[in-house]
Motif scaffolding. Structure first.
Motif, short mmCIF file in Angstrom:
data_model
loop_
_atom_site.label_atom_id
_atom_site.label_comp_id
_atom_site.label_asym_id
_atom_site.label_seq_id
_atom_site.Cartn_x
_atom_site.Cartn_y
_atom_site.Cartn_z
N MET A 1 0.96 -1.61 -0.01
CA MET A 1 0.12 -0.44 0.38
C MET A 1 1.02 1.60 0.07
O MET A 1 2.15 0.96 0.68
CB MET A 1 -1.16 -0.32 1.17
CG MET A 1 -2.29 -0.45 1.60
SD MET A 1 -3.37 -1.17 2.72
CE MET A 1 -4.05 0.20 2.97
N ASP A 64 -2.46 4.90 -2.00
CA ASP A 64 -3.87 4.16 -1.46
C ASP A 64 -4.83 4.30 -0.17
O ASP A 64 -5.70 3.86 -0.17
CB ASP A 64 -3.42 2.91 -1.35
CG ASP A 64 -2.70 2.07 -2.53
OD1 ASP A 64 -3.18 2.16 -4.02
OD2 ASP A 64 -1.80 1.67 -2.44
N LEU A 65 -3.89 5.14 0.39
CA LEU A 65 -4.97 4.79 1.71
C LEU A 65 -4.58 6.25 2.60
O LEU A 65 -3.11 7.01 2.68
CB LEU A 65 -4.53 4.25 2.81
CG LEU A 65 -5.46 3.89 4.04
CD1 LEU A 65 -6.52 4.05 3.93
CD2 LEU A 65 -4.76 3.04 4.78
N GLN A 309 -7.32 0.02 6.71
CA GLN A 309 -7.98 -0.27 6.26
C GLN A 309 -9.42 -0.73 5.77
O GLN A 309 -10.30 -0.24 5.37
CB GLN A 309 -6.89 -1.11 4.57
CG GLN A 309 -8.31 -2.24 2.95
CD GLN A 309 -7.83 -0.39 2.33
OE1 GLN A 309 -6.80 -0.19 2.31
NE2 GLN A 309 -8.43 -0.08 1.78
#
Ligand code: AMP
Ligand code: GLY
Length: 423
Positions: A1, A64-65, A309
């Motif tokens: 990630m 992604d995050l 997540q």
């Protein structure tokens, strides 16, 4: 990630340290970060409130995050902006962050969901507020409605003190628009504890608890600060009480937020008073505490990244977190003059020696580095010294050994962090 942490304090250093240990991590950035964070993440010079630039950075770098540390960008809508751009952001929406952004909002939510809290009244007119205080008597608590960087609360021991606070906030505008309204509350008596839950909008997963020391002076005296130290576990906060607080305070709040169509995702921080009638809510925050975060992440055995997540995905119902036994403590080292007027620029030496003490991590908060790597104080709370140990006494001894290894004559810390648990 590929992960972006937003913030620059000790809390964000601890977050980056924990996320950097994840086998799922490919690349970690922190905006704007600090010299300590740059050991574990790439720091990018974007202000936490510059949301359009943060979104563009996340898009350009296929993040992604995103994990925002502080409340200000959450209340300003960073999660909404990231979500709109298709980027997962583990934090509450602007609407849900009102749990921290407005005391009136939270008090009304407590009433709607039958959550135990101090009795309260809202005022916009100073004369009506004063009349109420005279009628009720002291001790009594006066709070600016909006965000006031932790300074908008006065626990008044006398009616006179409360009246001064009312004038200061409502008449003189000490907190600007955050003080257009005030909340006056009953004064709760008991031990304070901070309870954390990771939330996915419907499910709240307990994320541990800690006791913060908010006052600048030893023995919990003097003005309030952002927090001078914390420790966990808190002996008075027995597992049964934590269960009660989760069931009567955290879960009803989450359910009410979902019912209103503004589900809360991210870290919910319940500031509690353990009263004779059981835990009561003092306030919610929409984020981790600082320095509580530095304590809790060192106790977390599980990988943090999949948990964050899962919170974004609404999958916490299938999730479990594992914790280390033993105790952990955080001691904040602050610059001379904190909290009123911290002096900047003094040189800090011996950080490597401190970090070499077994069980210790040194997290940077308000530091800056010269071109040659010299570390200087650049804020009020400058360092968080953390230590883990089999018990609190051991953790505390290690933390203060590390403090003593730091050569920084202009810095200071409280020497009594954890005393309530050791007495
Ligand atoms: P807050 O910013 O709401 O966390 O308030 C700052 C501090 O003021 C808290 O940590 C408490 O120590 C104290 N405080 C706030 N509300 C109350 C209350 N109703 N009764 C007693 N103390 C309070
Ligand atoms: N340490 C308390 C806070 O972060 O609000």
């Amino acid at each position: 990630m590929r992960v972006l942490v937003v913030g620059s304090g000790g809390r964000e250093h601890a977050l980056c340290w924990k996320i950097a240990a994840s086998p799922q991590l490919k690349k970690l950035w922190c905006a704007p970060g600090n010299p300590g964070i740059s050991d574990v993440a790439e720091c990018v010079d974007i202000d936490v409130m510059d949301i359009p630039t943060l979104v563009a950075f996340a898009q350009d770098n296929q993040v992604d995050l995103v994990f925002p540390g502080p409340e200000a960008p959450l209340v300003a809508g960073i999660t909404d902006a990231m979500t709109e751009a298709g980027i997962a952001c583990c934090g509450p929406s602007k609407a849900a962050a009102q749990l921290e952004g407005s005391k009136t909002f939270t008090k009304e939510l407590c009433d709607a969901a039958n959550i135990p809290t101090a009795r309260w009244e809202r005022f916009e007119e100073p004369e009506a507020a004063k009349e109420f205080v005279r009628r009720r008597g002291a001790p009594i608590v006066v709070k600016a409605d909006g965000l006031a960087a932790g300074k908008g609360v006065v626990v008044a021991a006398t009616v006179h003190e409360a009246i001064v606070a009312i004038d200061n906030i409502l008449r003189d505008g000490a907190f600007g628009a955050a003080g257009d309204a005030i909340v006056i509350e009953e004064c709760l008596i008991g031990e304070e504890v901070s309870l954390f839950a990771l939330c996915d909008g419907e499910v709240a997963l307990p994320f541990g608890s800690a006791q913060d020391h908010k006052r600048i002076g030893e023995g919990d005296t003097g003005p309030n600060t952002g927090g001078m130290g914390a420790y966990s576990p808190v002996p008075v906060f027995k597992p049964e009480l934590e269960q009660v607080a989760m069931d009567r305070i955290v879960r009803p709040a989450l359910a009410e937020m979902a019912r209103r169509g503004t589900p809360f995702r991210g870290i919910l921080f319940a500031g509690l008073m353990l009263t004779a009638e059981g835990p009561k809510l003092i306030e919610f925050n929409a984020r981790f505490g600082d320095p509580e975060c530095q304590v809790l992440l060192g106790k977390l055995r599980s990988d943090l990244l999949p948990a964050l997540q899962a919170a974004c995905d609404g999958e916490l119902g299938h999730f479990d977190l594992r914790w280390h036994d033993g105790a952990r403590i955080a001691v904040v080292m602050a610059a001379r003059g904190y909290p009123e007027a911290p002096e900047r620029g003094s040189i800090i030496r011996g950080l490597d020696r401190a970090a070499a003490v077994p069980g210790v991590q040194v997290f940077h908060a308000g530091t800056a580095a010269d071109a040659d790597g010299t570390i200087r104080a650049a804020g009020g709370r400058v360092l968080t010294i953390c230590a883990s140990g089999a018990d609190l006494a051991g953790a505390r001894a290690a933390a203060y050994r590390a403090v003593d290894a730091i050569d920084w004559p202009e810095g200071s810390c409280r020497r009594d962090i954890g005393y309530r648990a050791l007495a």
